[in-house]
Design an enzyme around this catalytic site. Structure first.
Site, PDB file in Angstrom:
ATOM      1  N   CYS A 272      -3.040   5.363   5.579  1.00  0.00           N
ATOM      2  CA  CYS A 272      -4.347   4.930   5.689  1.00  0.00           C
ATOM      3  C   CYS A 272      -5.197   5.900   6.517  1.00  0.00           C
ATOM      4  O   CYS A 272      -4.219   5.804   8.224  1.00  0.00           O
ATOM      5  CB  CYS A 272      -4.782   4.035   4.868  1.00  0.00           C
ATOM      6  SG  CYS A 272      -4.168   2.346   6.272  1.00  0.00           S
TER       7      CYS A 272
ATOM      8  N   CYS B 157       0.496  -1.357   0.209  1.00  0.00           N
ATOM      9  CA  CYS B 157      -0.159  -0.254   0.195  1.00  0.00           C
ATOM     10  C   CYS B 157       1.214   1.358   0.412  1.00  0.00           C
ATOM     11  O   CYS B 157       0.461   2.271  -0.074  1.00  0.00           O
ATOM     12  CB  CYS B 157      -0.227  -0.384   1.406  1.00  0.00           C
ATOM     13  SG  CYS B 157      -0.392   0.048   3.003  1.00  0.00           S
TER      14      CYS B 157
ATOM     15  N   ASP C 173       2.582   2.673   2.410  1.00  0.00           N
ATOM     16  CA  ASP C 173       1.926   3.707   3.986  1.00  0.00           C
ATOM     17  C   ASP C 173       3.031   3.268   4.815  1.00  0.00           C
ATOM     18  O   ASP C 173       3.755   1.899   4.646  1.00  0.00           O
ATOM     19  CB  ASP C 173       0.783   3.035   4.829  1.00  0.00           C
ATOM     20  CG  ASP C 173      -0.424   3.465   3.826  1.00  0.00           C
ATOM     21  OD1 ASP C 173      -0.014   4.435   2.672  1.00  0.00           O
ATOM     22  OD2 ASP C 173      -1.268   3.224   4.194  1.00  0.00           O
TER      23      ASP C 173
ATOM     24  N   CYS D 205      -2.442  -2.303   8.993  1.00  0.00           N
ATOM     25  CA  CYS D 205      -2.201  -1.521   9.196  1.00  0.00           C
ATOM     26  C   CYS D 205      -1.864  -1.231  10.483  1.00  0.00           C
ATOM     27  O   CYS D 205      -0.844  -0.741  11.403  1.00  0.00           O
ATOM     28  CB  CYS D 205      -3.710  -0.289   9.388  1.00  0.00           C
ATOM     29  SG  CYS D 205      -4.122  -0.625   7.653  1.00  0.00           S
TER      30      CYS D 205
HETATM   31 FE1  FES Z   1      -1.710   0.198   4.096  1.00  0.00          FE
HETATM   32 FE2  FES Z   1      -3.841   0.847   5.237  1.00  0.00          FE
HETATM   33  S1  FES Z   1      -3.609   0.350   4.106  1.00  0.00           S
HETATM   34  S2  FES Z   1      -1.310   0.472   6.196  1.00  0.00           S
END
Ligand code: FES
Length: 141
Positions: free
Chosen positions: A59, A34, A36, A103
């Site tokens: 996110c 993702c 992040d 996450c």
């Molecule tokens: Fe990857 Fe939340 S979508 S950390």
């Protein structure tokens, strides 16, 4: 996607956002899929985490889990912080949707990465204490 009230609260009003300039340990982790990224700063005094701040480029669930993780380790001992699991963070937030579980894994790893850095700065091998912390987590499908 349904988020609990607690997740929404920590997403909209995240606790302990920011940096600690003279941090004793800084950890950065990310999820390759993702993209992040989470950065965790710890101030440690005599085995106690006296302050803790984070920055999350990610996110809403990543913001909420890192916020909750900082709340859960602040004022605690290092050994308590090492026991913080992603499931404990999720539980404290009244759960996360399945696609957002990773996450919370990032939040756990960010704490461990910061403690790894702390031990490295002391000249202590962190691996026997903290374990291995992947810098970039590959998401499991
Ligand atoms: Fe990857 Fe939340 S979508 S950390």
């Amino acid at each position: 996607m349904n988020y609990s009230e607690k997740v929404m609260d920590h997403f909209i009003n995240p606790r302990n956002v920011g940096e600690i300039e003279d941090a004793d340990g800084i950890g950065e982790v990310g999820n390759a899929k993702c993209g992040d990224i989470m950065k965790m700063y710890l101030k440690i005094d005599d085995d106690t985490i006296t302050d803790c701040k984070f920055k999350t480029f990610g996110c809403g669930a990543a913001v909420a889990t890192s916020s909750m993780a900082t709340e859960m380790i602040k004022g605690k001992s290092i050994s308590d912080a090492l026991q913080l699991t992603n499931s404990a963070v999720m539980e404290a937030l009244d759960g996360l949707p399945p696609v957002k579980i990773h996450c919370s894994v990032l939040a756990e790893q960010a704490v461990k990465a910061a403690l790894t850095d702390y031990y490295q700065k002391q000249g202590i091998d962190p691996e026997p204490i903290v374990g291995k912390v992947p810098e970039m987590e590959e998401e499991e499908d």
